[in-house]
Design an enzyme around this catalytic site. Structure first.
Site, PDB file in Angstrom:
ATOM      1  CE1 TYR A  14     -28.461   2.927  -8.126  1.00 30.28           C
ATOM      2  CE2 TYR A  14     -30.205   1.508  -8.210  1.00 30.28           C
ATOM      3  CZ  TYR A  14     -29.443   2.010  -7.591  1.00 30.28           C
ATOM      4  OH  TYR A  14     -29.457   2.116  -5.939  1.00 30.28           O
ATOM      5  CD  GLU A  26     -17.907   2.600 -24.941  1.00 25.52           C
ATOM      6  OE1 GLU A  26     -17.455   1.897 -26.104  1.00 25.52           O
ATOM      7  OE2 GLU A  26     -17.220   2.302 -23.875  1.00 25.52           O
ATOM      8  CD  GLU A  67     -22.447   2.020 -30.374  1.00 21.51           C
ATOM      9  OE1 GLU A  67     -22.820   1.837 -31.610  1.00 21.51           O
ATOM     10  OE2 GLU A  67     -21.470   1.396 -29.905  1.00 21.51           O
ATOM     11  CD  GLU A  74     -17.730  -3.017 -27.623  1.00 23.15           C
ATOM     12  OE1 GLU A  74     -17.635  -3.067 -28.837  1.00 23.15           O
ATOM     13  OE2 GLU A  74     -17.174  -2.043 -26.804  1.00 23.15           O
ATOM     14  NE  ARG A  84      -7.618 -10.556 -28.410  1.00 24.79           N
ATOM     15  CZ  ARG A  84      -8.177  -9.337 -29.050  1.00 24.79           C
ATOM     16  NH1 ARG A  84      -8.286  -8.568 -28.177  1.00 24.79           N
ATOM     17  NH2 ARG A  84      -8.354  -9.382 -30.305  1.00 24.79           N
ATOM     18  CG  HIS A  85     -12.355 -18.067 -25.575  1.00 25.49           C
ATOM     19  ND1 HIS A  85     -13.320 -18.538 -26.513  1.00 25.49           N
ATOM     20  CD2 HIS A  85     -11.912 -19.300 -24.952  1.00 25.49           C
ATOM     21  CE1 HIS A  85     -13.623 -19.693 -26.445  1.00 25.49           C
ATOM     22  NE2 HIS A  85     -12.845 -20.407 -25.491  1.00 25.49           N
ATOM     23  CE  LYS A  92     -15.024  -7.438 -26.399  1.00 26.18           C
ATOM     24  NZ  LYS A  92     -13.678  -6.512 -25.918  1.00 26.18           N
ATOM     25  CG  ASP A  93     -16.444  -9.752 -34.061  1.00 26.53           C
ATOM     26  OD1 ASP A  93     -15.957  -8.583 -33.695  1.00 26.53           O
ATOM     27  OD2 ASP A  93     -15.612 -10.571 -34.492  1.00 26.53           O
TER      28      ASP A  93
HETATM   29  N1  LIG Z   1     -11.559 -11.427 -25.451  1.00 24.25           N
HETATM   30  C1  LIG Z   1     -11.564 -11.422 -26.865  1.00 24.25           C
HETATM   31  N2  LIG Z   1     -11.240 -12.670 -27.272  1.00 24.25           N
HETATM   32  C2  LIG Z   1     -11.106 -12.455 -28.724  1.00 24.25           C
HETATM   33  N3  LIG Z   1     -11.431 -11.558 -29.639  1.00 24.25           N
HETATM   34  C3  LIG Z   1     -11.540 -10.502 -28.799  1.00 24.25           C
HETATM   35  C4  LIG Z   1     -11.610 -10.205 -27.629  1.00 24.25           C
HETATM   36  N4  LIG Z   1     -12.064  -9.025 -27.461  1.00 24.25           N
HETATM   37  C5  LIG Z   1     -11.935  -8.427 -28.640  1.00 24.25           C
HETATM   38  N5  LIG Z   1     -11.911  -9.259 -29.713  1.00 24.25           N
HETATM   39  C6  LIG Z   1     -11.886  -8.815 -30.910  1.00 24.25           C
HETATM   40  O1  LIG Z   1     -11.387  -7.680 -31.158  1.00 24.25           O
HETATM   41  C7  LIG Z   1     -12.567  -6.626 -31.787  1.00 24.25           C
HETATM   42  C8  LIG Z   1     -12.333  -5.534 -31.120  1.00 24.25           C
HETATM   43  O2  LIG Z   1     -12.795  -5.660 -29.740  1.00 24.25           O
HETATM   44  P1  LIG Z   1     -12.783  -4.306 -29.050  1.00 24.25           P
HETATM   45  O3  LIG Z   1     -13.538  -3.114 -29.710  1.00 24.25           O
HETATM   46  O4  LIG Z   1     -13.427  -4.706 -27.580  1.00 24.25           O
HETATM   47  O5  LIG Z   1     -11.053  -3.925 -28.878  1.00 24.25           O
HETATM   48  P2  LIG Z   1     -10.074  -4.891 -28.102  1.00 24.25           P
HETATM   49  O6  LIG Z   1      -9.415  -5.563 -29.141  1.00 24.25           O
HETATM   50  O7  LIG Z   1     -10.445  -5.396 -26.939  1.00 24.25           O
HETATM   51  O8  LIG Z   1      -9.170  -3.579 -27.653  1.00 24.25           O
HETATM   52  P3  LIG Z   1      -9.492  -2.144 -27.193  1.00 24.25           P
HETATM   53  O9  LIG Z   1     -10.578  -2.384 -25.904  1.00 24.25           O
HETATM   54  O10 LIG Z   1      -8.243  -1.566 -26.752  1.00 24.25           O
HETATM   55  O11 LIG Z   1     -10.191  -1.356 -28.103  1.00 24.25           O
HETATM   56  C9  LIG Z   1     -13.704  -7.744 -31.328  1.00 24.25           C
HETATM   57  O12 LIG Z   1     -14.804  -7.142 -32.154  1.00 24.25           O
HETATM   58  C10 LIG Z   1     -13.166  -8.836 -31.512  1.00 24.25           C
HETATM   59  O13 LIG Z   1     -13.185  -9.482 -32.900  1.00 24.25           O
END
Ligand SMILES: Nc1ncnc2c1ncn2[C@@H]1O[C@H](COP(=O)(O)OP(=O)(O)OP(=O)(O)O)[C@@H](O)[C@H]1O
Length: 123
Positions: A14, A26, A67, A74, A84-85, A92-93
């Protein structure tokens, strides 16, 4: 509880599946894998010591593991918060920030290890 060797092997399977589902998909992981290959080639070319290999391998492992954790976080955020929230974004950040800390630390350690070999090689 009795130790179940087959179950243990399945768990490794797994874990391997988890790694495989990130490799090639990725972008950041691909970057770290390219740097890993270049670092290993440099290690062989410059004939670094056993201790330096251990330090380099530890750094590589920490960055790749970070990573993978980041990718898992993520995906979990995308699952529980498809809308979005602000907190989802922060999570994520912060996870990405943790990878950056590991990668920057590994890069500095890499310089400390390789610079003496490079100066000896080129001078
Ligand atoms: N659900 C969410 N709500 C608010 N902000 C988000 C969310 N998902 C991502 N973000 C913001 O966008 C940034 C990039 O996220 P991510 O790399 O997952 O890309 P994404 O914006 O979700 O788009 P994609 O997955 O198509 O690349 C994050 O670091 C965060 O700042």
């Amino acid at each position: 509880m009795q130790y179940d060797f087959k179950k243990q092997l399945r768990s490794f399977g797994y874990a391997w599946k988890g790694i495989r589902c990130c490799v090639g998909k990725e972008q950041n992981l691909s970057f770290h894998l390219i740097v890993t290959v270049l670092t290993i080639i440099a290690g062989f070319l410059l004939d670094i010591t056993r201790t330096d290999w251990m330090i380099v391998i530890l750094c590589i492992g920490v960055v790749i593991a970070a990573e993978l954790f980041n990718t898992a976080i993520e995906k979990l955020v995308d699952l529980v918060s498809p809308e979005r929230h602000p907190i989802a974004g922060q999570v994520k950040d912060i996870a990405a920030g943790a990878v950056l800390v590991c990668a920057a630390t590994a890069a500095i350690i890499g310089l400390v290890v390789f610079i003496p070999y490079l100066t000896r090689f080129f001078l």
